[in-house]
Motif scaffolding. Structure first.
Motif, PDB file in Angstrom:
ATOM      1  N   GLU A   1       0.783  -1.180   0.006  1.00 54.22           N
ATOM      2  CA  GLU A   1      -0.049  -0.119   0.029  1.00 54.22           C
ATOM      3  C   GLU A   1       0.624   1.173  -0.072  1.00 54.22           C
ATOM      4  O   GLU A   1       0.470   2.159  -0.740  1.00 54.22           O
ATOM      5  CB  GLU A   1      -0.857  -0.066   1.261  1.00 54.22           C
ATOM      6  CG  GLU A   1      -1.769   1.240   1.245  1.00 54.22           C
ATOM      7  CD  GLU A   1      -2.781   1.229   2.385  1.00 54.22           C
ATOM      8  OE1 GLU A   1      -3.472   2.307   2.386  1.00 54.22           O
ATOM      9  OE2 GLU A   1      -2.448   0.497   3.484  1.00 54.22           O
TER      10      GLU A   1
ATOM     11  N   ALA B   1      -6.788   7.264   2.795  1.00 50.48           N
ATOM     12  CA  ALA B   1      -7.473   6.148   2.855  1.00 50.48           C
ATOM     13  C   ALA B   1      -8.144   5.721   1.432  1.00 50.48           C
ATOM     14  O   ALA B   1      -8.929   6.387   1.038  1.00 50.48           O
ATOM     15  CB  ALA B   1      -8.600   6.149   3.862  1.00 50.48           C
TER      16      ALA B   1
ATOM     17  N   ASP C   1      -9.644   2.577   0.896  1.00 48.85           N
ATOM     18  CA  ASP C   1     -10.625   1.430   0.983  1.00 48.85           C
ATOM     19  C   ASP C   1     -11.820   1.513   0.113  1.00 48.85           C
ATOM     20  O   ASP C   1     -12.194   0.506  -0.364  1.00 48.85           O
ATOM     21  CB  ASP C   1     -10.856   0.926   2.615  1.00 48.85           C
ATOM     22  CG  ASP C   1      -9.553   0.462   3.210  1.00 48.85           C
ATOM     23  OD1 ASP C   1      -8.736   0.070   2.512  1.00 48.85           O
ATOM     24  OD2 ASP C   1      -9.566   0.406   4.339  1.00 48.85           O
ATOM     25  N   ARG C   2     -12.508   2.687   0.275  1.00 48.05           N
ATOM     26  CA  ARG C   2     -13.779   2.794  -0.449  1.00 48.05           C
ATOM     27  C   ARG C   2     -13.739   2.543  -1.713  1.00 48.05           C
ATOM     28  O   ARG C   2     -14.739   2.147  -2.561  1.00 48.05           O
ATOM     29  CB  ARG C   2     -14.520   4.012   0.145  1.00 48.05           C
ATOM     30  CG  ARG C   2     -14.798   3.982   1.673  1.00 48.05           C
ATOM     31  CD  ARG C   2     -15.994   5.133   1.745  1.00 48.05           C
ATOM     32  NE  ARG C   2     -16.427   5.170   3.151  1.00 48.05           N
ATOM     33  CZ  ARG C   2     -16.116   5.699   4.455  1.00 48.05           C
ATOM     34  NH1 ARG C   2     -15.237   6.523   4.163  1.00 48.05           N
ATOM     35  NH2 ARG C   2     -16.800   5.687   5.728  1.00 48.05           N
TER      36      ARG C   2
ATOM     37  N   LEU D   1     -11.205   1.586  -3.380  1.00 46.20           N
ATOM     38  CA  LEU D   1     -10.687  -0.173  -3.999  1.00 46.20           C
ATOM     39  C   LEU D   1     -11.779  -0.882  -4.026  1.00 46.20           C
ATOM     40  O   LEU D   1     -11.843  -1.735  -4.743  1.00 46.20           O
ATOM     41  CB  LEU D   1      -9.597  -0.466  -3.163  1.00 46.20           C
ATOM     42  CG  LEU D   1      -8.026   0.303  -3.362  1.00 46.20           C
ATOM     43  CD1 LEU D   1      -7.271  -0.166  -2.107  1.00 46.20           C
ATOM     44  CD2 LEU D   1      -7.616   0.063  -4.704  1.00 46.20           C
ATOM     45  N   SER D   2     -12.834  -0.826  -3.021  1.00 46.74           N
ATOM     46  CA  SER D   2     -14.065  -1.700  -3.008  1.00 46.74           C
ATOM     47  C   SER D   2     -14.817  -1.490  -4.213  1.00 46.74           C
ATOM     48  O   SER D   2     -15.492  -2.942  -4.620  1.00 46.74           O
ATOM     49  CB  SER D   2     -14.673  -1.224  -1.669  1.00 46.74           C
ATOM     50  OG  SER D   2     -15.575  -0.002  -2.053  1.00 46.74           O
TER      51      SER D   2
ATOM     52  N   GLN E   1      -3.599 -10.014   1.709  1.00 48.39           N
ATOM     53  CA  GLN E   1      -2.619  -9.396   2.737  1.00 48.39           C
ATOM     54  C   GLN E   1      -1.932 -10.464   2.982  1.00 48.39           C
ATOM     55  O   GLN E   1      -2.125 -11.473   3.348  1.00 48.39           O
ATOM     56  CB  GLN E   1      -3.584  -9.009   3.750  1.00 48.39           C
ATOM     57  CG  GLN E   1      -4.580  -7.641   3.497  1.00 48.39           C
ATOM     58  CD  GLN E   1      -5.369  -7.292   4.734  1.00 48.39           C
ATOM     59  OE1 GLN E   1      -5.625  -8.102   5.586  1.00 48.39           O
ATOM     60  NE2 GLN E   1      -5.750  -5.948   4.978  1.00 48.39           N
TER      61      GLN E   1
ATOM     62  N   ASP F   1       0.072  -5.356   1.928  1.00 51.17           N
ATOM     63  CA  ASP F   1      -1.012  -5.640   0.925  1.00 51.17           C
ATOM     64  C   ASP F   1      -0.629  -5.748  -0.436  1.00 51.17           C
ATOM     65  O   ASP F   1       0.303  -5.104  -1.064  1.00 51.17           O
ATOM     66  CB  ASP F   1      -1.907  -4.361   1.069  1.00 51.17           C
ATOM     67  CG  ASP F   1      -2.881  -4.181   2.182  1.00 51.17           C
ATOM     68  OD1 ASP F   1      -3.083  -5.351   2.917  1.00 51.17           O
ATOM     69  OD2 ASP F   1      -3.408  -3.137   2.442  1.00 51.17           O
TER      70      ASP F   1
ATOM     71  N   TYR G   1      -1.874  -5.886  -4.547  1.00 50.67           N
ATOM     72  CA  TYR G   1      -2.981  -5.498  -5.297  1.00 50.67           C
ATOM     73  C   TYR G   1      -2.739  -6.227  -6.818  1.00 50.67           C
ATOM     74  O   TYR G   1      -1.713  -6.207  -7.729  1.00 50.67           O
ATOM     75  CB  TYR G   1      -2.830  -4.165  -5.520  1.00 50.67           C
ATOM     76  CG  TYR G   1      -2.853  -3.233  -4.451  1.00 50.67           C
ATOM     77  CD1 TYR G   1      -4.242  -2.982  -3.796  1.00 50.67           C
ATOM     78  CD2 TYR G   1      -1.952  -2.728  -3.610  1.00 50.67           C
ATOM     79  CE1 TYR G   1      -4.205  -2.232  -2.410  1.00 50.67           C
ATOM     80  CE2 TYR G   1      -1.900  -2.070  -2.618  1.00 50.67           C
ATOM     81  CZ  TYR G   1      -2.984  -1.842  -1.641  1.00 50.67           C
ATOM     82  OH  TYR G   1      -3.136  -1.111  -0.495  1.00 50.67           O
TER      83      TYR G   1
END
Length: 225
Positions: A46, A108, A110-111, A113-114, A126, A136, A138
């Motif tokens: 990350e 951040a 996460d949202r 990437l979701s 992970q 992490d 990808y």
């Protein structure tokens, strides 16, 4: 849910997909054997993704790093590419500011990437111990690569992200593949390093344009000699 938030999340997802598609390393046969099903390329860590995203989101910093490389190598193409960025309004129009945290620019993800993980355009794995996440990874899938290619074909304006992401990849390849190497390089930028924690890293477009003009003057004087 706020409509602007959803638009921003989708925009961030598109940017991240195009970035990862441009910079991820293709999997060889050995790596594919241990990778998730359907994966074709991978970007590790990350921290590395955050640092690459910073350069994509801040064309003025990207251009200034190209000027650094030009001063070291003297390769004219670096001055020309930096000039193509700084002669335009790209540093103002395309900038997406980031905050500075303890280990540099961070947001951040996460949202966003979701949006990519749900349809399996991207697979995030992970490596961890019992107590903490070590890294992490990808993984870009064949479907993700196809969607990235189709997006730039259908929406010409998105080609900018791929073009700039390839510049970012070249810059990173010359710096070192670890997140630490990229972080060290970015901290050499005074404005970046001196930004207080949790505050927006400021633009350096004005300083970079002044520097570009000075380097062009030096080049032109050398050509005239």
């Amino acid at each position: 849910m706020d409509e602007d938030f959803e638009v921003d999340r989708f925009s961030d997802a598109v940017r991240l997909l195009l970035l990862i598609a441009a910079v991820a390393e293709d999997l060889d046969d050995a790596a594919r054997a241990s990778a998730p099903n359907g994966a074709v390329a991978v970007l590790h860590a990350e921290g590395r993704l955050q640092k690459l995203d910073f350069w994509l989101r801040n064309p003025d910093y990207l251009a200034d790093e190209l000027l650094n490389d030009y001063e070291r190598s003297g390769e004219p193409i670096l001055l020309d590419v930096a000039g193509s960025i700084l002669d335009s309004d790209e540093p103002e129009v395309c900038a997406i500011p980031m905050l500075r945290y303890l280990f540099g620019a961070f947001e951040a993800l996460d949202r966003a990437l979701s949006v990519l993980v749900a349809p399996r355009l991207l697979i995030v794995t992970q490596r961890r111990t019992v107590h903490r996440i070590l890294q992490d990874d990808y993984y870009l899938t064949a479907k993700g690569r196809s969607v990235a290619e189709q997006a730039t074909e259908r929406f010409v304006e998105l080609q900018w992200y791929t073009d700039r992401a390839l510049l970012v990849k070249a810059l990173a390849d010359g710096t070192g593949h670890s997140a630490l190497a990229l972080r060290r390089r970015q901290y050499l930028q005074r404005d970046y390093a001196e930004t207080p924690l949790n505050e927006v890293i400021p633009s350096i477009a004005g300083r970079a344009r002044t520097r570009l003009a000075q380097l062009r003057d030096v080049r032109d004087q050398g050509s005239a000699a």
